[in-house]
Motif scaffolding. Sequence first.
Motif, PDB file in Angstrom:
ATOM      1  N   LEU A 120       9.214  -5.317 -13.487  1.00  0.00           N
ATOM      2  CA  LEU A 120      10.602  -4.949 -13.826  1.00  0.00           C
ATOM      3  C   LEU A 120      11.563  -4.817 -12.523  1.00  0.00           C
ATOM      4  O   LEU A 120      12.735  -4.949 -12.582  1.00  0.00           O
ATOM      5  CB  LEU A 120      10.618  -3.525 -14.341  1.00  0.00           C
ATOM      6  N   SER A 121      11.002  -4.671 -11.491  1.00  0.00           N
ATOM      7  CA  SER A 121      11.744  -4.527 -10.046  1.00  0.00           C
ATOM      8  C   SER A 121      12.506  -5.734  -9.754  1.00  0.00           C
ATOM      9  O   SER A 121      11.875  -6.689  -9.860  1.00  0.00           O
ATOM     10  CB  SER A 121      10.887  -3.752  -8.857  1.00  0.00           C
ATOM     11  N   ASP A 122      13.767  -5.527  -9.052  1.00  0.00           N
ATOM     12  CA  ASP A 122      14.311  -6.629  -8.504  1.00  0.00           C
ATOM     13  C   ASP A 122      14.328  -6.643  -6.951  1.00  0.00           C
ATOM     14  O   ASP A 122      14.978  -7.645  -6.439  1.00  0.00           O
ATOM     15  CB  ASP A 122      15.754  -6.713  -9.020  1.00  0.00           C
ATOM     16  N   ASN A 123      13.715  -5.411  -6.368  1.00  0.00           N
ATOM     17  CA  ASN A 123      13.431  -5.531  -5.075  1.00  0.00           C
ATOM     18  C   ASN A 123      12.559  -6.599  -4.776  1.00  0.00           C
ATOM     19  O   ASN A 123      11.120  -6.348  -5.321  1.00  0.00           O
ATOM     20  CB  ASN A 123      13.196  -4.115  -4.728  1.00  0.00           C
ATOM     21  N   ASP A 124      12.523  -7.388  -3.661  1.00  0.00           N
ATOM     22  CA  ASP A 124      11.634  -8.370  -3.296  1.00  0.00           C
ATOM     23  C   ASP A 124      10.066  -7.980  -2.952  1.00  0.00           C
ATOM     24  O   ASP A 124       9.116  -8.272  -3.409  1.00  0.00           O
ATOM     25  CB  ASP A 124      12.016  -9.047  -2.062  1.00  0.00           C
ATOM     26  N   GLU A 125      10.251  -6.748  -2.158  1.00  0.00           N
ATOM     27  CA  GLU A 125       8.890  -6.141  -1.624  1.00  0.00           C
ATOM     28  C   GLU A 125       8.137  -5.474  -2.621  1.00  0.00           C
ATOM     29  O   GLU A 125       6.965  -5.578  -2.691  1.00  0.00           O
ATOM     30  CB  GLU A 125       9.164  -5.163  -0.688  1.00  0.00           C
ATOM     31  N   SER A 162       3.402   2.682 -14.027  1.00  0.00           N
ATOM     32  CA  SER A 162       4.811   3.389 -13.517  1.00  0.00           C
ATOM     33  C   SER A 162       4.426   4.170 -12.545  1.00  0.00           C
ATOM     34  O   SER A 162       3.664   5.062 -12.121  1.00  0.00           O
ATOM     35  CB  SER A 162       5.099   4.219 -14.910  1.00  0.00           C
ATOM     36  N   ALA A 163       5.113   3.655 -11.228  1.00  0.00           N
ATOM     37  CA  ALA A 163       5.005   4.230 -10.051  1.00  0.00           C
ATOM     38  C   ALA A 163       6.078   4.867  -9.441  1.00  0.00           C
ATOM     39  O   ALA A 163       7.238   4.301  -9.703  1.00  0.00           O
ATOM     40  CB  ALA A 163       4.338   3.201  -9.068  1.00  0.00           C
ATOM     41  N   GLN A 164       5.833   6.015  -8.610  1.00  0.00           N
ATOM     42  CA  GLN A 164       7.191   6.724  -7.932  1.00  0.00           C
ATOM     43  C   GLN A 164       7.969   5.598  -7.257  1.00  0.00           C
ATOM     44  O   GLN A 164       9.213   5.700  -6.951  1.00  0.00           O
ATOM     45  CB  GLN A 164       6.461   7.797  -7.325  1.00  0.00           C
ATOM     46  N   ASP A 165       7.042   5.054  -6.316  1.00  0.00           N
ATOM     47  CA  ASP A 165       7.847   4.171  -5.202  1.00  0.00           C
ATOM     48  C   ASP A 165       6.769   3.072  -5.036  1.00  0.00           C
ATOM     49  O   ASP A 165       5.633   2.902  -5.734  1.00  0.00           O
ATOM     50  CB  ASP A 165       8.238   4.709  -4.022  1.00  0.00           C
ATOM     51  N   LYS A 166       7.207   1.999  -4.061  1.00  0.00           N
ATOM     52  CA  LYS A 166       6.248   1.012  -3.625  1.00  0.00           C
ATOM     53  C   LYS A 166       5.053   1.367  -3.098  1.00  0.00           C
ATOM     54  O   LYS A 166       4.051   0.604  -3.253  1.00  0.00           O
ATOM     55  CB  LYS A 166       7.040   0.038  -2.661  1.00  0.00           C
ATOM     56  N   VAL A 167       5.058   2.409  -2.179  1.00  0.00           N
ATOM     57  CA  VAL A 167       3.996   2.744  -1.543  1.00  0.00           C
ATOM     58  C   VAL A 167       2.990   3.201  -2.510  1.00  0.00           C
ATOM     59  O   VAL A 167       1.646   3.043  -2.480  1.00  0.00           O
ATOM     60  CB  VAL A 167       4.381   3.975  -0.379  1.00  0.00           C
ATOM     61  N   SER A 168       3.251   4.133  -3.512  1.00  0.00           N
ATOM     62  CA  SER A 168       2.543   4.499  -4.696  1.00  0.00           C
ATOM     63  C   SER A 168       1.851   3.409  -5.399  1.00  0.00           C
ATOM     64  O   SER A 168       0.787   3.579  -6.064  1.00  0.00           O
ATOM     65  CB  SER A 168       3.148   5.493  -5.613  1.00  0.00           C
ATOM     66  N   ASP A 190      -2.615  10.233  -7.726  1.00  0.00           N
ATOM     67  CA  ASP A 190      -2.016  10.891  -6.768  1.00  0.00           C
ATOM     68  C   ASP A 190      -2.488  10.054  -5.456  1.00  0.00           C
ATOM     69  O   ASP A 190      -3.439  10.221  -5.040  1.00  0.00           O
ATOM     70  CB  ASP A 190      -2.412  12.263  -6.572  1.00  0.00           C
ATOM     71  N   GLY A 191      -1.634   9.140  -4.974  1.00  0.00           N
ATOM     72  CA  GLY A 191      -1.970   8.283  -3.802  1.00  0.00           C
ATOM     73  C   GLY A 191      -3.186   7.487  -4.448  1.00  0.00           C
ATOM     74  O   GLY A 191      -2.878   6.771  -5.595  1.00  0.00           O
ATOM     75  N   ARG A 192      -4.116   7.113  -3.788  1.00  0.00           N
ATOM     76  CA  ARG A 192      -5.284   6.297  -4.061  1.00  0.00           C
ATOM     77  C   ARG A 192      -6.447   7.070  -4.979  1.00  0.00           C
ATOM     78  O   ARG A 192      -7.424   6.625  -5.430  1.00  0.00           O
ATOM     79  CB  ARG A 192      -5.820   5.704  -3.108  1.00  0.00           C
ATOM     80  N   THR A 243       1.577  10.406  -8.394  1.00  0.00           N
ATOM     81  CA  THR A 243       2.360   9.369  -7.782  1.00  0.00           C
ATOM     82  C   THR A 243       2.458   8.193  -8.807  1.00  0.00           C
ATOM     83  O   THR A 243       3.546   7.173  -8.265  1.00  0.00           O
ATOM     84  CB  THR A 243       1.997   8.872  -6.330  1.00  0.00           C
ATOM     85  N   ALA A 244       1.538   8.011  -9.772  1.00  0.00           N
ATOM     86  CA  ALA A 244       1.716   6.909 -10.437  1.00  0.00           C
ATOM     87  C   ALA A 244       1.088   7.083 -11.717  1.00  0.00           C
ATOM     88  O   ALA A 244       0.135   7.971 -11.899  1.00  0.00           O
ATOM     89  CB  ALA A 244       1.072   5.604  -9.749  1.00  0.00           C
ATOM     90  N   GLN A 245       1.427   6.398 -12.861  1.00  0.00           N
ATOM     91  CA  GLN A 245       0.646   6.805 -14.234  1.00  0.00           C
ATOM     92  C   GLN A 245       0.547   5.471 -14.861  1.00  0.00           C
ATOM     93  O   GLN A 245       1.455   4.578 -14.578  1.00  0.00           O
ATOM     94  CB  GLN A 245       1.715   7.668 -15.163  1.00  0.00           C
ATOM     95  N   ILE A 246      -0.480   5.197 -15.571  1.00  0.00           N
ATOM     96  CA  ILE A 246      -0.905   4.225 -16.230  1.00  0.00           C
ATOM     97  C   ILE A 246      -1.470   4.349 -17.436  1.00  0.00           C
ATOM     98  O   ILE A 246      -2.051   5.401 -17.869  1.00  0.00           O
ATOM     99  CB  ILE A 246      -1.877   3.311 -15.560  1.00  0.00           C
ATOM    100  N   TRP A 247      -0.940   3.840 -18.464  1.00  0.00           N
ATOM    101  CA  TRP A 247      -1.368   3.942 -19.790  1.00  0.00           C
ATOM    102  C   TRP A 247      -1.258   2.676 -20.741  1.00  0.00           C
ATOM    103  O   TRP A 247      -0.507   1.670 -20.363  1.00  0.00           O
ATOM    104  CB  TRP A 247      -0.488   5.360 -20.390  1.00  0.00           C
TER     105      TRP A 247
END
Length: 681
Positions: free
Chosen positions: A551-556, A635-641, A661-663, A617-621
């Motif tokens: 979904l993201s349009d940010n390259d990274e 669904s992640a909070q940000d790129k790092v997550s 929560d993180g890893r 920091t991330a949810q997966i379902w």
Amino acid sequence: MLNIQTIRLISFFVLSYFINSTSAASIPGSDISHEGSIVYNIAVNIDPSTRMLEGKSVITFNKTREHTLLLDKQFEVTQAFIDDMPYAPQTDSEQSHYWQIPYTILRPHRIEIHWRGKLHPLDEAIDHEQTLGRPIAVSGEAGTFLPDAANWYPRVANGLVRYTLQMTLPAGQRGLVPGKLIDEQDEDTGYRARFEFNHPAGGIDLMAGPYEIESDHYSGIKNSPIRLRTYFHPQISQLADDYLATVKRYFELYESWIGAYPYTEFSIVSSPTPTGFGMPTLTYLGINVLRLPFIKNTSLGHEVLHNWWGNGVYPDYKSGNWSEGLTTFMADYTYKEQESAKAAREMRQGWLRDFAALEPGQDAPLTAFTSRTHGASKIVGYHKAAMFFFMLRDLIGDELFNRSIQGLWNMQRFKVTTWSNLQSIFEIISAQDLSFFFDQWLNRTGAPSLTITEAWQEPTDFGHRLHITLQQPEPAYQLRVPVAILTDEGEKSHLLDLQQTMQTFTLDLSEKTQSVILDPDTRLFRLLAPGEALPILREVMVNPTTTTVILSDNDETQQTAAALAEKLQRRTPKILTADQFLTGSPTLVIGLQHEIDAWLESRGLPEKPEEVLEKGTAQIWTLTGPEDSPMVIVSAQDKVSLEALIRPLPHYGRQSYIVFDGRQAVKKGVWPMQVQQVKIK
Ligand SMILES: [Zn+2]
């Protein structure tokens, strides 16, 4: 560190080393020669600091057919004789020395071989799958493992052997092979121990390391003393007492259920690599595996039970290995039954879910299973086979099932045993023809797929007559299908004897039926109907038609999402953008939280479920998408997550939802089964 998913794999013992075998040995005095047999006397000296091994083997052959002895070419043969005549080895293209031993005419052949060589270095970074794939003899200060299949001694390529073995190790090192410990000296000058295995064995595996030994005793049901030992590395020696106490519990369970333990000892041995092996009289488990608190309550019992099934009654690998299924049923599954009916049902449902998520072409009949080489073979060889025994017990009843199990033990101990031997024993003891049952579950791939196509009722003079029509594809399985019938008075179970592809059953009931539920307790091995089991991650991960929507349009962020998709699917993902999303195939959707929420809404799909609403920091379902296709949302909070998911997430294929929560996975679970329920007018 190992993650939990890996450990689950490891915890199941693999018998592959026992397919061939034999072994050896020379040394003073012990005579266990036996008619029509191969008997070894081996003396072996190992120095883990230099990795040098030196051995001498005297083999008595008394066989009516030829045999081949193999020795890996990494070793040098210093002397070799047959009946006191020199007998130099030949060398084959597969890197082995070999000797052809003629069959016996008058008196047994006596073969004497002396050999020496350097062992491979121990690689502690190796994983369990690699250990399985590479049967090599390794040594180092932290541990020595000489698996039979590595041809570390002149080994009989095909056949069962008896042996005595004496090993010598430098001071501080201790070791063992399967069998009875005859004597042992542990001195400043070194360690010496002699073992005898006086039953036909598939081969010899040798283990050594800087072990601390703890001992205990157990008095078996025949009042025979059984020596229990741990050979643990110093860093886990404090676990020894707990393991020794727990192992006694398993001996009590299995001796009373099956029959007396056939050996005089049992040892739990730690390994510097993450292995999980069971051998007669011992189990060899990784240090980090032994540290896990649940291993005592699961894998340990499984390994103990292999002394009955697998290393006591031998499977016939050519016609299918039944021992993993029976062991899984009587160990892992039984512990769930002891816990609660709910826990047991959830295990059965997990097996069916995994089966439903097999990749095309991964299914195989049970008769084709030999040992676990990958996850899919476990789903059939362990789980479907365990369910086979579960259904067999339902069919003939607990008492006849248990008597058959005891009969199997009494009749087949130390014999190679086929599925059809099992069938005969169950048929004799239950006095029933079980050929249809064995045939449909062992020789067919797949599983029956059952539906209630119609259910209705009519009033009668005495109450109500209920008609239920069941359907299954050709060719029909013969099944006793449990159904639950819900009335005002409560729920009642019935068994419907299904023989055809479409069959209508009539039940006269005193009360009016409200609804009918098909197999409410999941007692049949069957393909779950669409909607019956909500998806687990694995269905999307393994399906080759899965598409990935980023979904993201940010390259990274896109790159991170693509890397995650590739790791999850173990192939280059087919990536679509949000507007290219097509319906109908399994889909993995990856995005940041606000992107996911907006996308779900725009597609008319259900919003983020309650189970994953927690902090994190991330949810997966998973959810059931368009046209019943499974969908995984990341669904992640940000790129790092998002990046933090790349390593751990692939290990959670059996879950329906996870919060990270993180890893670190902080919450996970499987959506409950939705039973097939038909309301009756
Ligand atoms: Zn096993």
